[in-house]
Design a protein around this motif. Structure first.
Motif, PDB file in Angstrom:
ATOM      1  N   PHE A 512       0.809  -1.033  -0.032  1.00 22.71           N
ATOM      2  CA  PHE A 512      -0.238  -0.156  -0.281  1.00 22.71           C
ATOM      3  C   PHE A 512       0.616   1.842  -0.010  1.00 22.71           C
ATOM      4  O   PHE A 512       1.990   1.389   0.501  1.00 22.71           O
ATOM      5  CB  PHE A 512      -1.006   0.127   1.400  1.00 22.71           C
ATOM      6  CG  PHE A 512      -0.091  -0.356   2.726  1.00 22.71           C
ATOM      7  CD1 PHE A 512       0.024   1.220   3.479  1.00 22.71           C
ATOM      8  CD2 PHE A 512       0.151  -0.914   2.954  1.00 22.71           C
ATOM      9  CE1 PHE A 512       0.832   0.408   4.492  1.00 22.71           C
ATOM     10  CE2 PHE A 512       0.844  -0.912   3.831  1.00 22.71           C
ATOM     11  CZ  PHE A 512       1.125  -0.888   4.881  1.00 22.71           C
ATOM     12  N   PRO A 513      -0.188   2.197  -0.787  1.00 24.07           N
ATOM     13  CA  PRO A 513       1.022   3.836  -0.225  1.00 24.07           C
ATOM     14  C   PRO A 513       1.607   3.899   0.642  1.00 24.07           C
ATOM     15  O   PRO A 513       0.762   4.185   1.905  1.00 24.07           O
ATOM     16  CB  PRO A 513       0.290   4.460  -1.182  1.00 24.07           C
ATOM     17  CG  PRO A 513      -1.014   3.971  -1.547  1.00 24.07           C
ATOM     18  CD  PRO A 513      -1.460   2.517  -1.293  1.00 24.07           C
ATOM     19  N   LYS A 514       2.254   4.304   0.808  1.00 27.84           N
ATOM     20  CA  LYS A 514       3.338   4.717   2.190  1.00 27.84           C
ATOM     21  C   LYS A 514       2.761   6.117   2.437  1.00 27.84           C
ATOM     22  O   LYS A 514       2.584   7.948   2.237  1.00 27.84           O
ATOM     23  CB  LYS A 514       5.086   4.990   2.232  1.00 27.84           C
ATOM     24  CG  LYS A 514       5.909   5.588   2.905  1.00 27.84           C
ATOM     25  CD  LYS A 514       7.223   5.433   3.051  1.00 27.84           C
ATOM     26  CE  LYS A 514       7.531   5.964   4.535  1.00 27.84           C
ATOM     27  NZ  LYS A 514       9.404   6.214   4.648  1.00 27.84           N
ATOM     28  N   PRO A 515       2.396   6.615   3.933  1.00 26.13           N
ATOM     29  CA  PRO A 515       1.951   8.009   4.043  1.00 26.13           C
ATOM     30  C   PRO A 515       2.833   9.186   3.694  1.00 26.13           C
ATOM     31  O   PRO A 515       3.986   8.719   4.655  1.00 26.13           O
ATOM     32  CB  PRO A 515       1.049   7.618   5.139  1.00 26.13           C
ATOM     33  CG  PRO A 515       1.126   6.097   5.611  1.00 26.13           C
ATOM     34  CD  PRO A 515       2.530   5.311   5.005  1.00 26.13           C
ATOM     35  N   ILE A 547      -5.695  -8.229   2.718  1.00 23.51           N
ATOM     36  CA  ILE A 547      -5.228  -7.537   1.123  1.00 23.51           C
ATOM     37  C   ILE A 547      -6.130  -6.493   1.064  1.00 23.51           C
ATOM     38  O   ILE A 547      -5.201  -5.136   0.343  1.00 23.51           O
ATOM     39  CB  ILE A 547      -5.387  -8.930   0.614  1.00 23.51           C
ATOM     40  CG1 ILE A 547      -4.496  -9.924   1.199  1.00 23.51           C
ATOM     41  CG2 ILE A 547      -4.538  -8.128  -1.142  1.00 23.51           C
ATOM     42  CD1 ILE A 547      -4.877 -11.466   0.039  1.00 23.51           C
ATOM     43  N   ALA A 548      -7.370  -6.407   1.304  1.00 22.88           N
ATOM     44  CA  ALA A 548      -8.207  -5.350   0.484  1.00 22.88           C
ATOM     45  C   ALA A 548      -7.861  -3.504   1.596  1.00 22.88           C
ATOM     46  O   ALA A 548      -7.645  -2.132   0.581  1.00 22.88           O
ATOM     47  CB  ALA A 548      -9.245  -5.287  -0.250  1.00 22.88           C
ATOM     48  N   LYS A 549      -7.884  -3.849   2.555  1.00 18.92           N
ATOM     49  CA  LYS A 549      -7.754  -2.660   3.381  1.00 18.92           C
ATOM     50  C   LYS A 549      -7.622  -1.915   3.314  1.00 18.92           C
ATOM     51  O   LYS A 549      -7.819  -0.312   3.411  1.00 18.92           O
ATOM     52  CB  LYS A 549      -7.713  -3.744   4.990  1.00 18.92           C
ATOM     53  CG  LYS A 549      -8.682  -2.159   6.331  1.00 18.92           C
ATOM     54  CD  LYS A 549      -8.624  -2.909   7.949  1.00 18.92           C
ATOM     55  CE  LYS A 549      -9.736  -2.120   8.564  1.00 18.92           C
ATOM     56  NZ  LYS A 549      -9.771  -2.218   9.702  1.00 18.92           N
ATOM     57  N   PRO A 550      -5.576  -2.102   3.371  1.00 17.31           N
ATOM     58  CA  PRO A 550      -4.967  -0.954   3.491  1.00 17.31           C
ATOM     59  C   PRO A 550      -4.826  -0.402   1.812  1.00 17.31           C
ATOM     60  O   PRO A 550      -4.375   0.939   1.603  1.00 17.31           O
ATOM     61  CB  PRO A 550      -3.670  -1.225   3.319  1.00 17.31           C
ATOM     62  CG  PRO A 550      -3.162  -3.016   3.103  1.00 17.31           C
ATOM     63  CD  PRO A 550      -5.073  -3.103   3.015  1.00 17.31           C
ATOM     64  N   LEU A 551      -5.401  -0.696   0.710  1.00 10.26           N
ATOM     65  CA  LEU A 551      -5.655  -0.211  -0.430  1.00 10.26           C
ATOM     66  C   LEU A 551      -7.197   0.898  -1.243  1.00 10.26           C
ATOM     67  O   LEU A 551      -6.314   1.528  -2.298  1.00 10.26           O
ATOM     68  CB  LEU A 551      -6.038  -0.684  -1.453  1.00 10.26           C
ATOM     69  CG  LEU A 551      -4.419  -2.050  -1.819  1.00 10.26           C
ATOM     70  CD1 LEU A 551      -4.416  -2.851  -2.328  1.00 10.26           C
ATOM     71  CD2 LEU A 551      -3.170  -1.510  -2.344  1.00 10.26           C
ATOM     72  N   SER A 552      -7.907   0.806   0.308  1.00 11.09           N
ATOM     73  CA  SER A 552      -8.695   1.589  -0.288  1.00 11.09           C
ATOM     74  C   SER A 552      -9.575   2.580   1.264  1.00 11.09           C
ATOM     75  O   SER A 552      -9.550   1.949   1.791  1.00 11.09           O
ATOM     76  CB  SER A 552      -9.950   1.165  -1.014  1.00 11.09           C
ATOM     77  OG  SER A 552     -11.379   1.553  -1.281  1.00 11.09           O
ATOM     78  N   PRO A 553     -10.095   3.451   0.900  1.00  8.21           N
ATOM     79  CA  PRO A 553     -11.063   4.239   2.165  1.00  8.21           C
ATOM     80  C   PRO A 553     -11.970   3.379   2.651  1.00  8.21           C
ATOM     81  O   PRO A 553     -12.644   3.750   3.209  1.00  8.21           O
ATOM     82  CB  PRO A 553     -11.354   5.887   1.504  1.00  8.21           C
ATOM     83  CG  PRO A 553     -10.698   5.552   0.044  1.00  8.21           C
ATOM     84  CD  PRO A 553     -10.087   4.297  -0.304  1.00  8.21           C
ATOM     85  N   ILE A 554     -12.767   2.686   0.844  1.00 10.91           N
ATOM     86  CA  ILE A 554     -13.697   2.112   1.508  1.00 10.91           C
ATOM     87  C   ILE A 554     -13.347   0.920   2.197  1.00 10.91           C
ATOM     88  O   ILE A 554     -12.060  -0.266   1.754  1.00 10.91           O
ATOM     89  CB  ILE A 554     -14.736   0.849  -0.251  1.00 10.91           C
ATOM     90  CG1 ILE A 554     -14.854   2.397  -0.666  1.00 10.91           C
ATOM     91  CG2 ILE A 554     -15.763   0.114   0.450  1.00 10.91           C
ATOM     92  CD1 ILE A 554     -14.995   1.920  -2.443  1.00 10.91           C
TER      93      ILE A 554
END
Length: 640
Positions: A512-515, A547-554
């Motif tokens: 996921f993108p680094k904050p 897998i999905a959680k850190p990739l999207s605000p949904i």
């Protein structure tokens, strides 16, 4: 340098070029298979004597073309023909030819021929297209373990069979039974196969030959998209909370809520009542206008022979270019029916290339200097209920209306078809859409963009009173489709990420993108092995959520991710789901840069054909798109 065949040879129209001779009888299909095998055996014998490097390649390419000219028509008949006598004959012919092809793919002798051609000291004597074909043929054989010791090769062959059987079971269970146990078996089988073939993961194996070509690059792309569009997705979520009242302010915006909103959005689009303007006849007229105005093409209806008319709704068109003459044939089957296994899609019957005339003469076969493409365009018009018939009992093009998703599908699949028509190469193995998914989906998705242009749509969309669709309705529909675009992109990022992680190495990891990173840095999160998540559906769902959680605000949920899983793509395009999103970015970039202000721009249509589409899969997709767009595709933060 690559050059398109169609620009080297202008051919007048001859209806014989459009013939579907394999449909003359069921026996013709079986005889075609037997003859192809006999010809291939004769070609194989040519490799035993003294032969030049170019002729060595041309023999191998001729064998490939000979078999494909049987396998592709048989595949078409199996999926489309309503007569079981034909479909059974096609299955028999396909099995015979495919079995022989599998034997060739495991031939050490043929692999040695490819190794000779791939030798660095020999590559300089061959042109770029030939070298690319050699690399692809060699890679295909290595997928069957041809380069491994005999014991391992047998295991690879067994696993390939097992993998395909499980994949078929997975698709059969989708929507009917619980397919997730089968999916686990499929993932394990693929992982085991890739390890035998000496890859780190099945994804690494599948990404060979694509534009991005590695999981590292795919993850960087997905994270760059996630970082750019997440803030926009958050704004869209806030809009939905504030203005539509569909989500309570304290409620998490989950993927299940997202699915509910998609349904509401679809109902809102249907309230525009656009279907009255989009009869089958009108939509086909739109395709013809696009062809003529943008590419200088005429789609000329050709009378079908009785044996070719496998269904009364089917039509056949010759594709004629105003300067280059006859380019190929499109068989059009636009209406839904139960006998069609493929309701909507694009199929190739024959690819456009230059057969190796001298090589084929040596085995007693006369071939033309040019082989023209024959493709099939199939859609699902009239699927929602009884449809009106014409006076002779055929489906009525003038009164059968298409839903907007069907109109979009028609233009999407026609984009593939015209790519197959334009992409005529020297070797058949690289013609048309025979390239990576992250390249070929560009043009199908580009053709969808034309439906957002009022200037274009108003040329063909009329109701039964001959009233043109109002410009405001076209604009409104385009706005509604793009209103939640960032959320749709997030959906694609999530599914692409799940696809990559499930087909990646163990222990399973997501990125996921680094904050707060300004350099596009990404972070890895190791999730564990498959066994850590149990054997049931719930465990697989929990893994997908992680897998999905850190990739999207949904916010992902177990039920939501399991419902959104694309069974067809997990089965047919493993580790390649990202390709739709990647090519969609190209398509939008091309549209915004060259067509949005003037959608019927002939100059840009010619340039697209001559600089990109005409090369089929023979070009380097990345270099070709970079030259065409005039942009650095590695600079993700800029061009996405």
């Amino acid at each position: 340098m690559l050059r398109a065949i169609s620009r080297r040879l202008c051919v007048g129209f001859d209806e014989r070029h459009t013939r579907l001779a394999f449909l003359e009888s069921p026996e013709a299909l079986k005889e075609g298979s037997r003859k192809a095998i006999s010809v291939c055996q004769a070609l194989h014998n040519l490799l035993g004597g003294p032969i030049s490097l170019q002729h060595r390649h041309d023999v191998l390419d001729s064998m490939s073309n000979t078999l494909c000219r049987v396998l592709d028509p048989c595949e078409f008949v199996r999926h489309m023909h309503p007569d079981v006598v034909y479909t059974h004959a096609a299955q028999e012919a396909f099995t015979e030819a495919h079995t022989y092809m599998c034997e060739l793919n495991t031939s050490s002798f043929l692999y040695e021929q490819l190794k000779i051609l791939a030798d660095p000291k020999n590559r300089t004597e061959l042109d770029a297209e030939t070298n690319k074909n050699v690399a692809q043929l060699k890679r295909d054989m290595e997928s069957n373990g041809i380069h491994l010791p005999d014991e391992k090769r047998k295991l690879v062959m067994d696993l390939n069979v097992e993998k395909e059987n499980i994949s078929a079971q997975f698709l059969q269970k989708a929507g009917k039974q619980n397919p997730y146990g089968t999916l686990r078996s499929l993932l394990r089988s693929r992982n085991k196969l890739s390890k035998l073939l000496e890859y780190d993961s099945f994804a690494q194996q599948q990404l060979r030959g694509t534009i991005l070509d590695s999981q590292e690059k795919v993850w960087h792309f997905l994270c760059a998209v996630s970082k750019k569009y997440s803030p926009m997705a958050v704004e869209e979520i806030q809009y939905l909370r504030k203005f539509q009242g569909l989500v309570k302010s304290a409620e998490d915006f989950t993927d299940e809520v997202r699915a509910r909103l998609t349904h509401s959005q679809r109902q809102e689009m249907e309230s525009l009542n656009l279907e009255e303007y989009f009869s089958v006849a009108n939509c086909w007229k739109g395709v013809e206008i696009l062809c003529h105005r943008v590419f200088g093409l005429q789609l000329k209806a050709v009378k079908m022979e009785p044996y070719e008319q496998f269904h009364e709704d089917v039509r056949k068109y010759a594709v004629l270019h105003e300067a280059d003459g006859f380019l190929g044939t499109i068989v059009v089957d636009l209406f839904a029916r139960n006998s069609k296994a493929c309701q909507a899609g694009h199929m190739t019957i024959q690819l456009g290339c230059r057969p190796h005339v001298e090589v084929m003469k040596k085995v007693g076969v006369d071939v033309p200097v040019r082989q023209f493409p024959i493709v099939v365009l199939t859609c699902n018009a009239g699927s929602s209920g009884p449809r009106p018939l014409s006076s002779i009992g055929t489906s009525c093009w003038d009164t059968t209306l298409m839903h907007m998703n069907e109109v979009t599908t028609l233009f999407h699949e026609f984009g593939h078809a015209i790519h197959s028509i334009f992409g005529q190469t020297s070797v058949q193995n690289l013609a048309g859409t025979r390239s990576s998914i992250d390249f070929v989906e560009t043009f199908s998705q580009l053709f969808e963009h034309f439906l957002s242009s009022p200037e274009f749509v108003q040329l063909f969309a009329k109701n039964s009173s001959n009233n043109t669709i109002p410009k405001e309705k076209v604009i409104k529909y385009a706005e509604m489709r793009s209103k939640l675009r960032a959320l749709e992109i997030m959906d694609q990022v999530v599914m692409s990420g799940i696809d990559q992680a499930l087909h990646g190495p163990e222990p399973i990891r997501t990125y996921f993108p680094k904050p707060d990173s300004v350099k596009g840095e990404i972070v890895k999160s190791v999730l564990g092995n498959y066994d850590d998540f149990g054997n049931g559906m719930l465990g697989l769902g929990e893994l997908m959520v992680k897998i999905a959680k850190p990739l999207s605000p949904i916010t992902p949920t177990v039920r939501g991710v399991l419902k959104s899983l694309s069974f067809e793509h997990m089965s047919s395009y493993p580790a390649n789901y990202y390709g739709y999103l990647y090519s969609a970015v190209f398509a939008k970039r091309i549209w915004d840069k060259f067509f949005v202000g003037d959608p019927l721009n002939r100059k840009e249509g010619d340039r697209l054909r001559q600089e990109v589409m005409c090369f089929g899969g023979a070009c380097d997709p990345k270099a070709t798109l970079q030259a065409y767009l005039g942009e650095d595709l590695d600079d993700l933060e800029v061009w996405i």
